[in-house]
Design a protein around this motif. Structure first.
Motif, PDB file in Angstrom:
ATOM      1  N   TYR A   1      25.744  -0.610   7.429  1.00 26.78           N
ATOM      2  CA  TYR A   1      24.588  -0.105   7.487  1.00 26.78           C
ATOM      3  C   TYR A   1      24.703   2.101   6.475  1.00 26.78           C
ATOM      4  N   ASP A   2      23.513   2.182   6.546  1.00 30.62           N
ATOM      5  CA  ASP A   2      23.410   3.944   6.254  1.00 30.62           C
ATOM      6  C   ASP A   2      21.963   4.652   6.683  1.00 30.62           C
TER       7      ASP A   2
ATOM      8  N   GLY B   1       0.945  -1.523   0.029  1.00 36.73           N
ATOM      9  CA  GLY B   1      -0.012  -0.136  -0.077  1.00 36.73           C
ATOM     10  C   GLY B   1       0.660   1.214   0.113  1.00 36.73           C
ATOM     11  N   THR B   2       2.308   0.980  -0.361  1.00 35.18           N
ATOM     12  CA  THR B   2       2.973   2.395   0.135  1.00 35.18           C
ATOM     13  C   THR B   2       4.281   2.433  -1.268  1.00 35.18           C
ATOM     14  N   ASN B   3       4.939   3.220  -1.091  1.00 36.22           N
ATOM     15  CA  ASN B   3       5.685   2.842  -2.006  1.00 36.22           C
ATOM     16  C   ASN B   3       7.662   3.063  -1.402  1.00 36.22           C
ATOM     17  N   ARG B   4       7.364   1.940  -0.462  1.00 40.00           N
ATOM     18  CA  ARG B   4       8.344   2.305   0.205  1.00 40.00           C
ATOM     19  C   ARG B   4       8.922   0.945  -0.220  1.00 40.00           C
ATOM     20  N   LEU B   5      10.052   0.870  -0.244  1.00 36.36           N
ATOM     21  CA  LEU B   5      10.983   0.027  -0.933  1.00 36.36           C
ATOM     22  C   LEU B   5      11.238  -1.202   0.830  1.00 36.36           C
ATOM     23  N   LEU B   6      11.815  -2.007   0.527  1.00 38.35           N
ATOM     24  CA  LEU B   6      11.113  -2.746   1.904  1.00 38.35           C
ATOM     25  C   LEU B   6      12.814  -3.770   2.232  1.00 38.35           C
ATOM     26  N   LYS B   7      12.774  -4.196   0.744  1.00 38.05           N
ATOM     27  CA  LYS B   7      14.035  -5.178   0.633  1.00 38.05           C
ATOM     28  C   LYS B   7      14.236  -5.370  -0.429  1.00 38.05           C
TER      29      LYS B   7
ATOM     30  N   ILE C   1      19.700  -6.233   0.894  1.00 41.86           N
ATOM     31  CA  ILE C   1      20.160  -4.986   1.589  1.00 41.86           C
ATOM     32  C   ILE C   1      18.710  -4.715   1.873  1.00 41.86           C
ATOM     33  N   GLN C   2      18.380  -3.770   3.124  1.00 38.56           N
ATOM     34  CA  GLN C   2      16.825  -3.952   3.886  1.00 38.56           C
ATOM     35  C   GLN C   2      16.960  -2.818   4.132  1.00 38.56           C
ATOM     36  N   TYR C   3      15.762  -1.598   4.271  1.00 38.01           N
ATOM     37  CA  TYR C   3      15.340  -0.983   3.906  1.00 38.01           C
ATOM     38  C   TYR C   3      14.339  -0.557   5.841  1.00 38.01           C
ATOM     39  N   HIS C   4      14.603   0.763   6.834  1.00 38.29           N
ATOM     40  CA  HIS C   4      13.613   0.321   7.599  1.00 38.29           C
ATOM     41  C   HIS C   4      13.561   2.018   8.018  1.00 38.29           C
ATOM     42  N   TYR C   5      11.936   2.535   8.225  1.00 42.74           N
ATOM     43  CA  TYR C   5      12.156   3.311   8.347  1.00 42.74           C
ATOM     44  C   TYR C   5      11.678   4.451  10.019  1.00 42.74           C
ATOM     45  N   PRO C   6      12.157   4.690   9.971  1.00 38.65           N
ATOM     46  CA  PRO C   6      12.216   4.625  11.842  1.00 38.65           C
ATOM     47  C   PRO C   6      11.433   5.843  11.426  1.00 38.65           C
ATOM     48  N   ARG C   7      11.557   7.021  11.094  1.00 38.53           N
ATOM     49  CA  ARG C   7      10.978   8.545  11.081  1.00 38.53           C
ATOM     50  C   ARG C   7      10.955   8.872   9.353  1.00 38.53           C
ATOM     51  N   GLU C   8       9.646  10.018   9.256  1.00 40.19           N
ATOM     52  CA  GLU C   8       9.998  10.252   8.303  1.00 40.19           C
ATOM     53  C   GLU C   8      10.474  10.610   7.448  1.00 40.19           C
ATOM     54  N   ASP C   9      11.329  11.011   8.634  1.00 44.35           N
ATOM     55  CA  ASP C   9      12.776  12.305   7.770  1.00 44.35           C
ATOM     56  C   ASP C   9      14.307  11.158   7.627  1.00 44.35           C
TER      57      ASP C   9
ATOM     58  N   LEU D   1       7.167  10.856  -1.214  1.00 46.70           N
ATOM     59  CA  LEU D   1       7.693  10.371  -1.526  1.00 46.70           C
ATOM     60  C   LEU D   1       8.661  10.167  -1.284  1.00 46.70           C
ATOM     61  N   VAL D   2       9.389   9.904   0.036  1.00 46.46           N
ATOM     62  CA  VAL D   2      10.511  10.166   0.609  1.00 46.46           C
ATOM     63  C   VAL D   2      11.510   9.120  -0.058  1.00 46.46           C
ATOM     64  N   ILE D   3      10.834   7.942  -0.349  1.00 41.99           N
ATOM     65  CA  ILE D   3      12.098   6.800  -1.149  1.00 41.99           C
ATOM     66  C   ILE D   3      11.982   6.636  -2.446  1.00 41.99           C
ATOM     67  N   VAL D   4      11.453   7.690  -2.924  1.00 45.49           N
ATOM     68  CA  VAL D   4      11.360   7.815  -4.587  1.00 45.49           C
ATOM     69  C   VAL D   4      12.196   9.290  -4.499  1.00 45.49           C
ATOM     70  N   PHE D   5      12.277   9.821  -4.066  1.00 46.83           N
ATOM     71  CA  PHE D   5      13.807  11.456  -3.670  1.00 46.83           C
ATOM     72  C   PHE D   5      15.060  10.483  -3.234  1.00 46.83           C
ATOM     73  N   LEU D   6      15.356   9.236  -2.280  1.00 53.14           N
ATOM     74  CA  LEU D   6      15.901   9.510  -1.917  1.00 53.14           C
ATOM     75  C   LEU D   6      16.912   8.540  -3.192  1.00 53.14           C
ATOM     76  N   LEU D   7      15.979   7.527  -3.888  1.00 50.18           N
ATOM     77  CA  LEU D   7      16.970   7.164  -4.755  1.00 50.18           C
ATOM     78  C   LEU D   7      17.241   7.514  -5.797  1.00 50.18           C
ATOM     79  N   GLY D   8      15.655   8.451  -6.024  1.00 51.29           N
ATOM     80  CA  GLY D   8      16.137   9.128  -7.859  1.00 51.29           C
ATOM     81  C   GLY D   8      17.337  10.315  -7.467  1.00 51.29           C
ATOM     82  N   LEU D   9      17.633  10.648  -5.882  1.00 53.53           N
ATOM     83  CA  LEU D   9      18.653  11.600  -5.627  1.00 53.53           C
ATOM     84  C   LEU D   9      20.292  11.440  -5.728  1.00 53.53           C
ATOM     85  N   SER D  10      19.726   9.987  -5.763  1.00 53.27           N
ATOM     86  CA  SER D  10      21.293   9.020  -4.928  1.00 53.27           C
ATOM     87  C   SER D  10      21.867   8.807  -5.797  1.00 53.27           C
TER      88      SER D  10
END
Lengths: 290, 399
Positions: free
Chosen positions: A119-120, A75-81, A95-103, B11-20
């Motif tokens: 990790y980055d 349901g989101t555009n967030r890449l997880l893995k 490569i795993q992605y976590h989203y602890p905060r919006e920023d 679009l956080v991750i979108v930008f993230l990858l896009g810009l990198s």
């Protein structure tokens, strides 16, 4: 409203489909960019965003080298893995992605046994632009970090790379485009110029040409991008004498995302091929003038 | 301008990858390449290299080659343990990346890494990369290395190291598709290796060559292990090779199956299996070669008088029926005449009717008029009605 910013958004969304191989893909699932609006009301647009779900890399003879499977939060555009497999279907890397905060995004690299290698931490501003990318060892020791600075229109002004102790290693300064040509300058730790980069874009913002120059202005290499109906179909890498060193051919789906990318050497022989599959999500974006 | 929320959560991750990735991979490649060159200490070089290879940019190949050349020149003797760790892992990273980039120009440095390194795992990375970059000029030494590992001439301290290097050699030789690599990979598949290694080697064999018949023929002729000969034949049958190549391998296998005198029951069984498997291939593919007919006649004799294996007799007769020359029909007719005579005189050695029925069917399969007289004689040789019926059916095929 800033059209260039809108354009950048589209470019970024589509590039996302290219994930980690780094080849730019400039198709924009494009809603038409309207004339400069007179009123100040927010503009809502819908963008179809490709989500790459699989990428297979083939040797020149058509046998599989590796493949990568990408999963997203439902349901989101967030890449997880992103999991990379070899031709024996064994995991090479995850490569795993976590989203602890919006920023904040935490990107973890795991080896084939699932052990954390590094990790980055990726920090973003409220517009979603990347502010910094800090790299750490698995036991939290800082390694290198990259920091980005933008102007009020979201255009990148500067990029700095620092080591774990915060010492500057390198820097790129970006200048505003003039007549469709923008320049960036790469500096070493000593502040001396190392290289210059020139980028030429067309009136739609499509990148046409990218040149790398030495510190004294000699052409080192050049990349020429060729489009058909706004979609990237060919990318030619030229050497410092203008000769072809390699070429990428893009075979796109009806929305313009590359389904197949063929890399050829200077003699036209296939070096390798990528095949990709996607699904699309529709993103609603509201753009407002300040 | 501000940027409001999107309906599906930003679009956080979108930008993230896009810009990198988006503002010019070549620019970032040059940046990391410069930083690597100017980095001090192996630790920093290691960290920078990790970022550099993320660019996946072929323009970085010269930097990677130079970096690996420098690392090979640096002496490990004066390094601390941590420096040695970075030195080894940095090389592994570079070597892997050169392979992933299919850097054909990196063959020499990769082979130098293989030759000069004492670290088995680094050697394995170099071997794998040599395959990926298509360095066919190094297929010979890789094949020799695998052969030496198969034969135990080259030994490594641990089983894990051996398995890692063998797997790399197998996959690399598969990639290089050099005929020279086939035989050692074959012996890895049939040798005393772990199931994982055997499976990998077997898979590689299928991909290595369009038609492996010449290599398999050589293995059949040169190996003195009957089980190996049988595996070579089995592999040939299931390979993607041409029918003519498979027929040739089966011919040689049949000949090898007759060439040796078994010294014990196990060998007798193995040789019988080799002959039977070869005959089955020949039945399936058909043939027009009188040397095969001659060997099948010998096989028939061995099966009837030495091994007394009715199954082998039946398979042999089926194979004779697949012969397209007069010689095959003549051999079958001769055998039928002999069986008719034995039956007629009452001194038959046939205890099972499957043999007589098969020889009649095979003769019918040849369609050759040379079998007519023997088939007609069946009715006058005191066979039962079932056998007579078979003979009439075979005659109908000839007419």
């Amino acid at each position: 409203m800033n059209h260039r910013y809108l354009l950048l958004l589209f470019v970024a969304t589509v590039i996302m489909g290219c994930a980690t191989t780094g080849d730019p893909q400039w198709e924009m699932a494009v809603p038409e960019v309207a004339e400069e609006p007179v009123q100040q009301e927010p503009v809502t647009i819908e963008v179809e965003v490709p989500r790459m779900t699989r990428e297979t890399r083939y040797f020149r003879d058509g046998t599989v080298d590796t493949y990568k499977v990408l999963t997203y939060q439902e349901g989101t555009n967030r890449l997880l893995k992103e999991v990379e497999f070899d031709s024996f279907d064994e995991v090479k890397k995850t490569i795993q992605y976590h989203y602890p905060r919006e920023d904040l995004v935490r990107r973890e690299t795991l080896d084939n046994t699932g052990t954390l290698l590094s990790y980055d931490l990726l920090r973003l501003n409220r517009e979603g632009l990347l502010l910094s990318e800090e790299s750490f060892t698995s036991d939290d020791a800082a390694r290198v970090s990259t920091h980005y600075r933008y102007n009020s229109r979201g255009e990148r002004l500067e990029l700095e790379v620092k080591d774990g102790a915060g010492t500057l290693l390198s820097r790129i300064a970006y200048s505003a485009p003039e007549n469709g040509v923008s320049e960036s300058v790469l500096y070493g730790a000593d502040g001396q110029v190392r290289n210059r980069f020139l980028r030429e874009t067309d009136s739609q913002g499509l990148l046409l040409r990218e040149a790398t120059l030495s510190r004294d202005g000699r052409l080192e290499r050049e990349v020429v991008f060729v489009y058909e109906d706004g979609r990237l179909v060919r990318e030619e890498h030229l050497n410092n004498a203008g000769g072809l060193s390699r070429r990428y051919l893009y075979e796109n789906d009806e929305k313009g995302s590359p389904l197949r990318i063929i890399m050829e050497n200077s003699r036209g022989a296939v070096l390798e091929t990528y095949e990709r599959s996607y699904y699309y999500t529709v993103e609603t974006i509201v753009l407002e003038d300040d | 301008m501000s940027f409001s929320k999107s309906r599906t959560g930003g679009l956080v991750i979108v930008f993230l990858l896009g810009l990198s990735q988006g503002l010019g991979a070549s620019e970032m490649s040059v940046l990391w390449s410069n930083i690597y060159t100017e980095a001090e200490g192996l630790g920093q070089k290691f960290t920078v290299m990790e970022r550099l290879i993320q660019e996946n940019d072929r323009d970085l190949i010269p930097t990677l080659i130079q970096a690996q050349a420098d690392l090979l020149l640096s002496s490990r003797d004066t390094m601390t343990n941590q420096e040695r760790f970075f030195h080894r892992n940095l090389q592994a990273m570079i070597v892997r990346e050169l392979g992933d980039l299919k850097a054909a120009e990196a063959g020499e440095i990769l082979y130098r890494t293989l030759s000069e390194s004492n670290d088995t795992f680094l050697k394995a990375h170099a071997v794998a990369a040599l395959g990926k970059v298509g360095a066919v000029e190094y297929a010979e030494p890789l094949a020799v290395m695998l052969r030496n590992l198969n034969l135990g001439i080259l030994t490594l301290p641990t089983r894990e190291e051996t398995e890692t290097l063998v797997l790399s050699l197998v996959t690399s030789l598969e990639r290089l598709k050099a005929p020279r690599g086939f035989e050692p990979v074959f012996f890895t598949a049939v040798g005393r290796n772990t199931p994982k290694v055997q499976a990998a080697a077997e898979r590689s064999l299928y991909n290595m060559m369009e038609d492996p018949a010449p290599q398999l023929a050589q293995i059949l002729r040169s190996s003195d292990d009957f089980q190996v000969k049988l595996r070579a034949l089995d592999f040939s049958s299931s390979s993607r090779g041409s029918d003519s190549g498979k027929r040739d391998v089966a011919r040689i296998a049949l000949s090898e199956g007759l060439r040796y005198s078994p010294e014990n029951i196990r060998e007798m069984t193995q040789l019988g299996q080799l002959r039977t498997s070869a005959a089955r291939v020949l039945s399936r593919l058909r043939y027009n070669d009188d040397t095969i007919v001659a060997d099948l006649v010998k096989m028939l004799n061995v099966a009837r008088t030495e091994t007394r294996d009715l199954n082998e007799v039946i398979v042999c007769l089926q194979a004779l029926g697949a012969g397209e020359s007069d010689e095959a029909a003549r051999a079958l007719a001769g055998h039928l005449t002999r069986l008719n005579g034995l039956q007629k005189s009452g001194i038959t050695d046939i205890t099972d009717q499957r043999e007589i029925i098969q020889v009649i069917r095979s003769l019918g399969e040849t369609g050759s008029p040379l079998g007519r007289a023997a088939l007609v004689n069946v009715e006058f040789s005191n066979w039962n009605s079932a056998v007579n019926r078979e003979a009439r059916a075979a005659l109908a095929k000839i007419q």
